[in-house]
Design a protein around this motif. Sequence first.
Motif, PDB file in Angstrom:
ATOM      1  N   HIS A 215      87.115  56.031 -32.205  1.00 43.41           N
ATOM      2  CA  HIS A 215      85.856  55.767 -32.756  1.00 43.41           C
ATOM      3  C   HIS A 215      85.451  54.201 -32.890  1.00 43.41           C
ATOM      4  O   HIS A 215      86.625  53.122 -33.303  1.00 43.41           O
ATOM      5  CB  HIS A 215      85.921  56.396 -34.361  1.00 43.41           C
ATOM      6  CG  HIS A 215      84.974  56.220 -35.309  1.00 43.41           C
ATOM      7  ND1 HIS A 215      84.244  55.158 -35.486  1.00 43.41           N
ATOM      8  CD2 HIS A 215      84.473  57.406 -36.014  1.00 43.41           C
ATOM      9  CE1 HIS A 215      83.347  55.393 -36.379  1.00 43.41           C
ATOM     10  NE2 HIS A 215      83.256  56.826 -36.649  1.00 43.41           N
TER      11      HIS A 215
ATOM     12  N   ASN B  71      79.538  59.945 -38.241  1.00 38.72           N
ATOM     13  CA  ASN B  71      80.933  59.797 -38.221  1.00 38.72           C
ATOM     14  C   ASN B  71      81.766  61.141 -37.819  1.00 38.72           C
ATOM     15  O   ASN B  71      82.689  61.200 -37.117  1.00 38.72           O
ATOM     16  CB  ASN B  71      81.613  59.427 -39.660  1.00 38.72           C
ATOM     17  CG  ASN B  71      81.228  57.848 -39.818  1.00 38.72           C
ATOM     18  OD1 ASN B  71      81.576  57.073 -38.852  1.00 38.72           O
ATOM     19  ND2 ASN B  71      80.989  57.274 -40.947  1.00 38.72           N
TER      20      ASN B  71
ATOM     21  N   ARG C 288      81.430  61.675 -34.302  1.00 43.86           N
ATOM     22  CA  ARG C 288      82.216  60.551 -33.330  1.00 43.86           C
ATOM     23  C   ARG C 288      83.686  61.226 -33.487  1.00 43.86           C
ATOM     24  O   ARG C 288      84.348  60.980 -32.599  1.00 43.86           O
ATOM     25  CB  ARG C 288      82.183  59.290 -33.986  1.00 43.86           C
ATOM     26  CG  ARG C 288      80.616  58.643 -33.723  1.00 43.86           C
ATOM     27  CD  ARG C 288      80.737  57.190 -34.339  1.00 43.86           C
ATOM     28  NE  ARG C 288      79.451  56.585 -33.860  1.00 43.86           N
ATOM     29  CZ  ARG C 288      78.520  55.784 -34.584  1.00 43.86           C
ATOM     30  NH1 ARG C 288      78.486  55.982 -35.888  1.00 43.86           N
ATOM     31  NH2 ARG C 288      77.448  55.412 -33.967  1.00 43.86           N
ATOM     32  N   TYR C 289      84.263  61.599 -34.476  1.00 45.44           N
ATOM     33  CA  TYR C 289      85.473  62.018 -34.784  1.00 45.44           C
ATOM     34  C   TYR C 289      85.725  63.276 -33.917  1.00 45.44           C
ATOM     35  O   TYR C 289      86.706  63.446 -32.963  1.00 45.44           O
ATOM     36  CB  TYR C 289      86.105  62.436 -36.170  1.00 45.44           C
ATOM     37  CG  TYR C 289      86.369  60.984 -36.831  1.00 45.44           C
ATOM     38  CD1 TYR C 289      86.992  60.036 -36.347  1.00 45.44           C
ATOM     39  CD2 TYR C 289      85.565  60.787 -38.085  1.00 45.44           C
ATOM     40  CE1 TYR C 289      87.188  58.914 -36.871  1.00 45.44           C
ATOM     41  CE2 TYR C 289      86.042  59.708 -38.825  1.00 45.44           C
ATOM     42  CZ  TYR C 289      86.955  58.655 -38.205  1.00 45.44           C
ATOM     43  OH  TYR C 289      87.023  57.591 -38.952  1.00 45.44           O
TER      44      TYR C 289
ATOM     45  N   ALA D 233      85.674  62.350 -30.324  1.00 45.43           N
ATOM     46  CA  ALA D 233      86.956  61.738 -29.844  1.00 45.43           C
ATOM     47  C   ALA D 233      88.005  62.905 -29.628  1.00 45.43           C
ATOM     48  O   ALA D 233      88.938  62.741 -28.825  1.00 45.43           O
ATOM     49  CB  ALA D 233      87.634  60.965 -31.314  1.00 45.43           C
TER      50      ALA D 233
ATOM     51  N   TRP E 166      84.977  59.029 -24.373  1.00 44.66           N
ATOM     52  CA  TRP E 166      84.511  58.948 -25.698  1.00 44.66           C
ATOM     53  C   TRP E 166      83.062  58.236 -25.665  1.00 44.66           C
ATOM     54  O   TRP E 166      82.029  58.970 -26.257  1.00 44.66           O
ATOM     55  CB  TRP E 166      85.298  58.248 -26.693  1.00 44.66           C
ATOM     56  CG  TRP E 166      84.879  58.311 -28.151  1.00 44.66           C
ATOM     57  CD1 TRP E 166      84.940  59.422 -28.965  1.00 44.66           C
ATOM     58  CD2 TRP E 166      83.994  57.415 -28.737  1.00 44.66           C
ATOM     59  NE1 TRP E 166      84.330  59.129 -30.203  1.00 44.66           N
ATOM     60  CE2 TRP E 166      83.747  57.703 -30.000  1.00 44.66           C
ATOM     61  CE3 TRP E 166      83.612  56.118 -28.213  1.00 44.66           C
ATOM     62  CZ2 TRP E 166      82.976  57.150 -30.892  1.00 44.66           C
ATOM     63  CZ3 TRP E 166      82.694  55.425 -29.384  1.00 44.66           C
ATOM     64  CH2 TRP E 166      82.348  55.991 -30.511  1.00 44.66           C
TER      65      TRP E 166
ATOM     66  N   THR F  21      79.357  60.050 -26.630  1.00 43.53           N
ATOM     67  CA  THR F  21      78.296  59.580 -27.514  1.00 43.53           C
ATOM     68  C   THR F  21      77.113  59.270 -26.979  1.00 43.53           C
ATOM     69  O   THR F  21      76.077  59.544 -27.670  1.00 43.53           O
ATOM     70  CB  THR F  21      79.021  58.364 -28.367  1.00 43.53           C
ATOM     71  OG1 THR F  21      79.151  57.278 -27.573  1.00 43.53           O
ATOM     72  CG2 THR F  21      80.464  58.668 -28.952  1.00 43.53           C
TER      73      THR F  21
END
Length: 279
Positions: free
Chosen positions: A79, A214, A217-218, A221, A244, A248
């Motif tokens: 992240h 968020n 994004r996790y 990941a 990653w 994104t």
Amino acid sequence: MSACALEPPASAAAALQARHIELQAQLRTNTFGESLYLSSREGSNRLEGDVYAEVTHPVAEITATFRSANRVCELLFLHLNVRGCQPAGTSDNAALTLSVGPKRALAAGKIYHITYALRVEAADAAYFRATLSAAQGPLSTRDYRIVFEAMPIGGSRSFVHFSYAYGYGTMAKIAMRMYLATAGRSKIGFTVTGQSPDGRPLYVGGERGSLERNVMRYYLALLAYSSVNTGSPQEKMEKRMRKWFALTERYPAQLHELDLDEYLQEKQADLARAAAGHQ
């Protein structure tokens, strides 16, 4: 906190199976172009977000990360706002301290540290569940909770659930309002809230939009980390960072913040600081 997060493992396993059945339509038809469903909620001084997805990884592979605080640190580090992560404790009492801050090290903004307890609550061939919890965070935030669940759905595929939630007080409200009035003013999440006069979708913004970015994004990941299993530790980290970033970039309107070279430079600098003993 979601209802599933409060249930014992046996009930949570049944709840995840039921959720998979319930979400079939959303998993098949959505704006993501893949079998994925994202939702968020804003309650009384609390934000919660969930990603449910079908992934092409067997349960044993995608859950291995959450059996080790060190591997969880490597995953969360992808992240762009995670500037460091330090595992601690033992296998029976694992913990990690996450260092979070601005996406650019030289930007104005403080680095904050949040210590999570890691617990594997269920781990068999049919169902896996791990939680990360922290009682306190920065700026009056509290009761952080990350829940990861997975179950097999045939072949080498799995159904996974990744949730992220936290509570907040007055200081956090003020800080978020300042952010949303400045740097975060035009940022959006993934939930469609309506249509513009020309027919384009309108997306959620504000605190929910921030949370959705968020949690996505996790989740990405997790995919990036699980997709790389060969090479030296340094090679695997490099491949995972690149993966990653590529994931994104599928959602540039919500997730694009840095160019690839800048992201890699920031992360390499973070790794160098960690190697030198500075988190």
